[in-house]
Design a protein around this motif. Structure first.
Motif, PDB file in Angstrom:
ATOM      1  N   LEU A  70      -8.643 117.258  58.194  1.00  7.88           N
ATOM      2  CA  LEU A  70      -9.424 118.415  57.749  1.00  7.88           C
ATOM      3  C   LEU A  70     -10.349 118.931  58.841  1.00  7.88           C
ATOM      4  N   GLU A  71     -10.888 118.029  59.636  1.00 10.52           N
ATOM      5  CA  GLU A  71     -11.861 118.414  60.669  1.00 10.52           C
ATOM      6  C   GLU A  71     -11.206 118.396  62.046  1.00 10.52           C
ATOM      7  N   LYS A  72     -10.122 119.124  62.170  1.00  9.50           N
ATOM      8  CA  LYS A  72      -9.380 119.126  63.436  1.00  9.50           C
ATOM      9  C   LYS A  72     -10.221 119.660  64.588  1.00  9.50           C
ATOM     10  N   ASP A  73     -11.042 120.661  64.313  1.00  7.27           N
ATOM     11  CA  ASP A  73     -11.852 121.253  65.381  1.00  7.27           C
ATOM     12  C   ASP A  73     -12.793 120.231  65.997  1.00  7.27           C
ATOM     13  N   VAL A  74     -13.307 119.337  65.173  1.00 10.66           N
ATOM     14  CA  VAL A  74     -14.230 118.314  65.673  1.00 10.66           C
ATOM     15  C   VAL A  74     -13.475 117.240  66.440  1.00 10.66           C
ATOM     16  N   PHE A  75     -12.385 116.764  65.867  1.00 13.61           N
ATOM     17  CA  PHE A  75     -11.676 115.637  66.468  1.00 13.61           C
ATOM     18  C   PHE A  75     -10.869 116.044  67.701  1.00 13.61           C
ATOM     19  N   ASP A  76     -10.565 117.324  67.850  1.00 18.79           N
ATOM     20  CA  ASP A  76      -9.882 117.771  69.066  1.00 18.79           C
ATOM     21  C   ASP A  76     -10.758 117.598  70.306  1.00 18.79           C
ATOM     22  N   LYS A  77     -12.070 117.557  70.089  1.00 18.20           N
ATOM     23  CA  LYS A  77     -13.001 117.432  71.212  1.00 18.20           C
ATOM     24  C   LYS A  77     -13.231 115.974  71.615  1.00 18.20           C
ATOM     25  N   ILE A  78     -12.709 115.044  70.841  1.00 16.21           N
ATOM     26  CA  ILE A  78     -12.896 113.619  71.131  1.00 16.21           C
ATOM     27  C   ILE A  78     -11.730 113.137  71.988  1.00 16.21           C
ATOM     28  N   SER A  79     -12.036 112.540  73.110  1.00 16.58           N
ATOM     29  CA  SER A  79     -10.989 112.092  74.030  1.00 16.58           C
ATOM     30  C   SER A  79     -10.317 110.823  73.509  1.00 16.58           C
ATOM     31  N   ASN A  80      -9.125 110.562  74.022  1.00 16.87           N
ATOM     32  CA  ASN A  80      -8.393 109.353  73.635  1.00 16.87           C
ATOM     33  C   ASN A  80      -9.126 108.090  74.071  1.00 16.87           C
ATOM     34  N   ASP A  81      -9.812 108.161  75.198  1.00 14.43           N
ATOM     35  CA  ASP A  81     -10.546 106.985  75.685  1.00 14.43           C
ATOM     36  C   ASP A  81     -11.639 106.575  74.709  1.00 14.43           C
ATOM     37  N   VAL A  82     -12.320 107.552  74.142  1.00  8.55           N
ATOM     38  CA  VAL A  82     -13.371 107.245  73.163  1.00  8.55           C
ATOM     39  C   VAL A  82     -12.772 106.615  71.915  1.00  8.55           C
TER      40      VAL A  82
END
Length: 312
Positions: free
Chosen positions: A285-297
């Motif tokens: 649902l919150e794709k806009d937020v999670f798109d900003k989180i890198s894979n490393d995090v």
């Protein structure tokens, strides 16, 4: 095997597929299909802006209510004044593409009727009354049912509480009508107190306290009321603000959540724990937020949750 070697079986299959495709094409090349597609396009074009507004995550309720009225009026104009232009448009298309135009004065024959029995009305009556008027009337009724007097009062009240543009939409009468809908939260004695609080509140936040001049929505308003301790000065107003803050989450956001549930929890993957399901649903649902989180995090967070034998 002999048929496959000579190609007869394949040719038969291709012939059947081609015949079926031609049958579908001929079924589409009729006046009825052309008429229905043009009518559908006109109706959907009228309600398009309203549909897009209601699907926005951050809903502009004031504009949404205006768009409801706009859609109703345009549908009424379509019903009253645009039948002739629709028929002219459909006829022009049919002439251009060699689609047979029926004689509107002949009795209507429905392909769904047993033995294609003649109807007691003409083709013109069928398309004008049974189709054109009925579809528009159904659409108008749908808008009236979904945005009845109660819903309209509620939405207008929420719009009037919105702090955007320095509370320019504030209307104490509409806010009071909204409060009347919440019988459990505002009894008769509270209503008189609320009216006085609203009168003082709007002067305070709009004309006196400059800290409320740059708010962009109910989230900002609720935070600022708490930060300035005004939520204790106007407790009933703050209760209304909280109700208004919850309302958008009860409409489009919830509908989007239910739609997302169908993708995540389907027939092939129907058994999962509530925690795991929630963990899948929130990122969806919150794709806009999670798109900003890198894979490393994400990897580091997963690694820190509990000891793992293998370092990712």
């Amino acid at each position: 095997m002999g048929e496959l070697t000579t190609g007869r079986g394949l040719n038969q299959q291709l012939g059947l597929s081609r015949a079926k495709a031609m049958g579908h094409l001929e079924a589409c090349q009729t006046f009825e299909i052309v008429f229905m597609l043009n009518l559908m396009r006109d109706v959907l074009a009228i309600t398009n802006e309203l549909n897009k507004c209601l699907q926005k995550k951050e809903q502009d309720i004031a504009n949404a209510m205006l768009l409801v009225e706009v859609a109703k009026r345009r549908l009424q104009v379509l019903r009253d004044d645009e039948w002739d232009s629709l028929i002219a448009k459909v006829s022009t298309f049919c002439i251009k593409h060699d689609v047979l135009i029926p004689n509107f004065e002949e009795p209507y024959v429905s392909s769904l009727r047993l033995r294609r029995k003649l109807a007691s009305y003409t083709i013109l009556h069928h398309y004008c009354v049974e189709v054109f008027y009925n579809i528009i009337d159904w659409q108008l009724q749908e808008l009236n049912d979904r945005f009845d007097e109660v819903t309209t009062n509620l939405l207008h009240g929420i719009a009037c509480l919105n702090p955007i543009n320095s509370f320019s939409s504030f209307d104490i009468r509409k806010v009071m009508r909204m409060a009347e809908l919440y019988l459990d939260d505002f009894d008769e004695s509270n209503m008189s107190i609320l009216e006085k609080q609203l009168a003082s509140y709007i002067v305070d936040v709009r004309d006196v306290d400059e800290r409320f001049s740059d708010l962009n929505g109910f989230c900002d308003l609720s935070k600022r009321l708490v930060q300035t301790k005004k939520h204790s000065n106007y407790p009933l107003v703050f209760r209304l603000v909280k109700l208004a803050l919850l309302f958008p989450a009860a409409t489009a956001s919830v509908e989007r959540a239910f739609s997302a549930m169908k993708f995540i929890k389907n027939d092939l993957w129907s058994q999962m724990s509530d925690d795991f399901f929630s963990g899948c649903l929130v990122p969806y649902l919150e794709k806009d937020v999670f798109d900003k989180i890198s894979n490393d995090v994400i990897i580091k967070t997963f690694q820190d949750m509990k000891p793992h034998r293998i370092q990712l």
